[in-house]
Design a protein around this motif. Structure first.
Motif, PDB file in Angstrom:
ATOM      1  N   ASP A 121       0.828  -1.223   0.000  1.00  0.00           N
ATOM      2  CA  ASP A 121       0.000   0.000   0.000  1.00  0.00           C
ATOM      3  C   ASP A 121       0.859   1.268   0.000  1.00  0.00           C
ATOM      4  OD1 ASP A 121      -2.416  -1.348   0.005  1.00  0.00           O
ATOM      5  OD2 ASP A 121      -2.585  -1.345   2.190  1.00  0.00           O
ATOM      6  N   ASP A 122       2.027   1.212   0.680  1.00  0.00           N
ATOM      7  CA  ASP A 122       2.888   2.393   0.754  1.00  0.00           C
ATOM      8  C   ASP A 122       3.266   2.888  -0.636  1.00  0.00           C
ATOM      9  OD1 ASP A 122       2.833   2.041   3.453  1.00  0.00           O
ATOM     10  OD2 ASP A 122       4.936   1.487   3.675  1.00  0.00           O
ATOM     11  N   HIS A 123       3.379   1.946  -1.578  1.00  0.00           N
ATOM     12  CA  HIS A 123       3.904   2.301  -2.904  1.00  0.00           C
ATOM     13  C   HIS A 123       2.830   2.346  -3.978  1.00  0.00           C
ATOM     14  CE1 HIS A 123       7.692   1.746  -0.926  1.00  0.00           C
ATOM     15  NE2 HIS A 123       7.324   0.540  -0.568  1.00  0.00           N
ATOM     16  N   LEU A 124       1.671   1.745  -3.697  1.00  0.00           N
ATOM     17  CA  LEU A 124       0.659   1.608  -4.740  1.00  0.00           C
ATOM     18  C   LEU A 124      -0.188   2.854  -4.932  1.00  0.00           C
ATOM     19  CD1 LEU A 124      -0.552  -2.058  -4.262  1.00  0.00           C
ATOM     20  CD2 LEU A 124       0.829  -1.101  -6.115  1.00  0.00           C
ATOM     21  N   ILE A 125      -0.113   3.768  -3.981  1.00  0.00           N
ATOM     22  CA  ILE A 125      -0.937   4.972  -4.103  1.00  0.00           C
ATOM     23  C   ILE A 125      -0.259   5.938  -5.070  1.00  0.00           C
ATOM     24  CG2 ILE A 125      -1.919   6.928  -2.855  1.00  0.00           C
ATOM     25  CD1 ILE A 125      -2.095   4.978  -0.419  1.00  0.00           C
ATOM     26  N   THR A 126      -0.946   6.199  -6.177  1.00  0.00           N
ATOM     27  CA  THR A 126      -0.373   7.020  -7.234  1.00  0.00           C
ATOM     28  C   THR A 126      -0.375   8.486  -6.825  1.00  0.00           C
ATOM     29  OG1 THR A 126      -1.475   5.461  -8.683  1.00  0.00           O
ATOM     30  CG2 THR A 126      -0.471   7.350  -9.732  1.00  0.00           C
ATOM     31  N   MET A 127       0.719   9.126  -7.053  1.00  0.00           N
ATOM     32  CA  MET A 127       0.853  10.562  -6.840  1.00  0.00           C
ATOM     33  C   MET A 127       0.340  11.040  -5.473  1.00  0.00           C
ATOM     34  SD  MET A 127      -0.317  11.889 -10.609  1.00  0.00           S
ATOM     35  CE  MET A 127      -1.914  11.058 -10.554  1.00  0.00           C
ATOM     36  N   PRO A 128       0.879  10.501  -4.391  1.00  0.00           N
ATOM     37  CA  PRO A 128       0.463  11.011  -3.074  1.00  0.00           C
ATOM     38  C   PRO A 128       0.984  12.428  -2.887  1.00  0.00           C
ATOM     39  CG  PRO A 128       2.332   9.528  -2.829  1.00  0.00           C
ATOM     40  CD  PRO A 128       1.951   9.497  -4.281  1.00  0.00           C
ATOM     41  N   PHE A 129       0.243  13.236  -2.147  1.00  0.00           N
ATOM     42  CA  PHE A 129       0.686  14.611  -1.892  1.00  0.00           C
ATOM     43  C   PHE A 129       0.695  14.861  -0.396  1.00  0.00           C
ATOM     44  CE2 PHE A 129      -3.812  14.347  -2.872  1.00  0.00           C
ATOM     45  CZ  PHE A 129      -4.393  14.937  -1.754  1.00  0.00           C
ATOM     46  N   GLU A 130       1.431  15.902   0.008  1.00  0.00           N
ATOM     47  CA  GLU A 130       1.573  16.234   1.424  1.00  0.00           C
ATOM     48  C   GLU A 130       0.196  16.430   2.070  1.00  0.00           C
ATOM     49  OE1 GLU A 130       4.367  16.146   2.960  1.00  0.00           O
ATOM     50  OE2 GLU A 130       3.912  17.107   4.873  1.00  0.00           O
ATOM     51  N   GLY A 131      -0.052  15.732   3.166  1.00  0.00           N
ATOM     52  CA  GLY A 131      -1.308  15.880   3.894  1.00  0.00           C
ATOM     53  C   GLY A 131      -2.412  14.951   3.418  1.00  0.00           C
ATOM     54  N   MET A 132      -2.177  14.237   2.301  1.00  0.00           N
ATOM     55  CA  MET A 132      -3.204  13.311   1.787  1.00  0.00           C
ATOM     56  C   MET A 132      -3.512  12.239   2.838  1.00  0.00           C
ATOM     57  SD  MET A 132      -2.979  10.859  -1.605  1.00  0.00           S
ATOM     58  CE  MET A 132      -4.419   9.929  -2.162  1.00  0.00           C
ATOM     59  N   LEU A 133      -4.785  11.877   2.910  1.00  0.00           N
ATOM     60  CA  LEU A 133      -5.201  10.816   3.817  1.00  0.00           C
ATOM     61  C   LEU A 133      -5.313   9.496   3.066  1.00  0.00           C
ATOM     62  CD1 LEU A 133      -8.144  12.301   5.951  1.00  0.00           C
ATOM     63  CD2 LEU A 133      -5.711  12.162   6.546  1.00  0.00           C
ATOM     64  N   SER A 134      -4.992   8.410   3.729  1.00  0.00           N
ATOM     65  CA  SER A 134      -5.263   7.071   3.200  1.00  0.00           C
ATOM     66  C   SER A 134      -5.893   6.262   4.329  1.00  0.00           C
ATOM     67  CB  SER A 134      -3.970   6.403   2.718  1.00  0.00           C
ATOM     68  OG  SER A 134      -4.214   5.046   2.385  1.00  0.00           O
ATOM     69  N   LEU A 135      -7.167   5.933   4.155  1.00  0.00           N
ATOM     70  CA  LEU A 135      -7.919   5.239   5.191  1.00  0.00           C
ATOM     71  C   LEU A 135      -8.104   3.778   4.804  1.00  0.00           C
ATOM     72  CD1 LEU A 135      -8.395   8.170   5.934  1.00  0.00           C
ATOM     73  CD2 LEU A 135     -10.842   7.716   6.040  1.00  0.00           C
ATOM     74  N   ILE A 136      -8.091   2.920   5.803  1.00  0.00           N
ATOM     75  CA  ILE A 136      -8.357   1.502   5.541  1.00  0.00           C
ATOM     76  C   ILE A 136      -9.496   1.034   6.426  1.00  0.00           C
ATOM     77  CG2 ILE A 136      -7.446  -0.845   5.604  1.00  0.00           C
ATOM     78  CD1 ILE A 136      -4.726   0.259   4.927  1.00  0.00           C
ATOM     79  N   ALA A 137     -10.488   0.429   5.779  1.00  0.00           N
ATOM     80  CA  ALA A 137     -11.611  -0.154   6.504  1.00  0.00           C
ATOM     81  C   ALA A 137     -11.398  -1.670   6.580  1.00  0.00           C
ATOM     82  CB  ALA A 137     -12.917   0.147   5.775  1.00  0.00           C
ATOM     83  N   PRO A 138     -11.673  -2.287   7.719  1.00  0.00           N
ATOM     84  CA  PRO A 138     -11.526  -3.747   7.834  1.00  0.00           C
ATOM     85  C   PRO A 138     -12.745  -4.463   7.257  1.00  0.00           C
ATOM     86  CG  PRO A 138     -12.252  -2.854   9.918  1.00  0.00           C
ATOM     87  CD  PRO A 138     -12.084  -1.673   8.988  1.00  0.00           C
ATOM     88  N   HIS A 139     -12.625  -5.760   7.104  1.00  0.00           N
ATOM     89  CA  HIS A 139     -13.750  -6.631   6.726  1.00  0.00           C
ATOM     90  C   HIS A 139     -14.491  -6.147   5.480  1.00  0.00           C
ATOM     91  CE1 HIS A 139     -12.898  -8.571  10.491  1.00  0.00           C
ATOM     92  NE2 HIS A 139     -13.160  -7.473  11.165  1.00  0.00           N
ATOM     93  N   TYR A 140     -13.683  -5.739   4.480  1.00  0.00           N
ATOM     94  CA  TYR A 140     -14.230  -5.275   3.201  1.00  0.00           C
ATOM     95  C   TYR A 140     -15.222  -4.117   3.365  1.00  0.00           C
ATOM     96  CZ  TYR A 140     -12.177  -9.457   1.047  1.00  0.00           C
ATOM     97  OH  TYR A 140     -11.313 -10.425   0.605  1.00  0.00           O
TER      98      TYR A 140
END
Ligand SMILES: [Zn+2]
Length: 183
Positions: A121-140
């Motif tokens: 996941d650290d590398h798969l997010i295309t063009m991350p920018f400063e302050g961007m959020l990446s949230l993960i929800a469990p159980h689909y």
């Protein structure tokens, strides 16, 4: 976060990840949370539930971000991953721009109870920018997204992804109801 909880959160990761306080304050409209809860379970295949993804769109005013809308991208998905290419992201950005909204983050679902970025996941997010959020929800994402502090919240800081301290998330990532009745 206590040590036992940390060990549980990071059990699928090899790479270390810093835990810091979330930077900024985020208000997420109830209707947009509901929309994400409806969209995530629609990522499916003949083999059953798949990881799903939505982009978080909204308005940034100073240090406050208002998340008004979520957009499900055209994506490749399976039980164990979800990815979208640059064209799909460009379509999301264009749709947002047309409506006066900026892309402020993304949310994807994991099949199990892990809410921390996988090493990939650290590398798969295309063009991350400063302050961007990446949230993960469990159980689909099928058990709902509330309370929001139960989501894994990551932020792109100084060129790397960090995990946001859950207490700071509870204080600074909040649901904003669209109707309030004081009677
Ligand atoms: Zn993931």
């Amino acid at each position: 976060v206590n040590n036992l909880e940390l060990k549980r959160l990071f059990r699928w990761r090899k790479a270390a990840m810093d835990i810091v306080e979330i930077d900024g304050s985020f208000l997420w409209l109830s209707g947009a949370i509901d929309a994400a809860e409806r969209l995530l379970p629609t990522f499916r295949g003949p083999d059953g539930d798949h990881e799903g993804m939505v982009f978080l769109m909204g308005k940034v005013t100073g240090s406050t971000t208002l998340i008004t809308t979520v957009i499900a991208p055209a994506a490749e998905h399976s039980w164990g991953r979800v990815m979208c290419d640059e064209n799909a992201i460009a379509a999301v950005v264009a749709e947002g721009r047309e409506r006066g909204l900026a892309l402020v983050g993304q949310l994807h679902a994991h099949g199990g109870d892990s809410t921390v970025h996988s090493d990939g996941d650290d590398h798969l997010i295309t063009m991350p920018f400063e302050g961007m959020l990446s949230l993960i929800a469990p159980h689909y994402g099928r058990v709902g997204l509330r309370p929001l502090s139960g989501l894994g919240v990551h932020q792109h800081c100084d060129g790397r992804w960090v995990l946001c301290d859950p207490a700071s998330v509870a204080a600074n990532l909040r649901e904003l109801p669209e109707g309030i009745d004081l009677r």
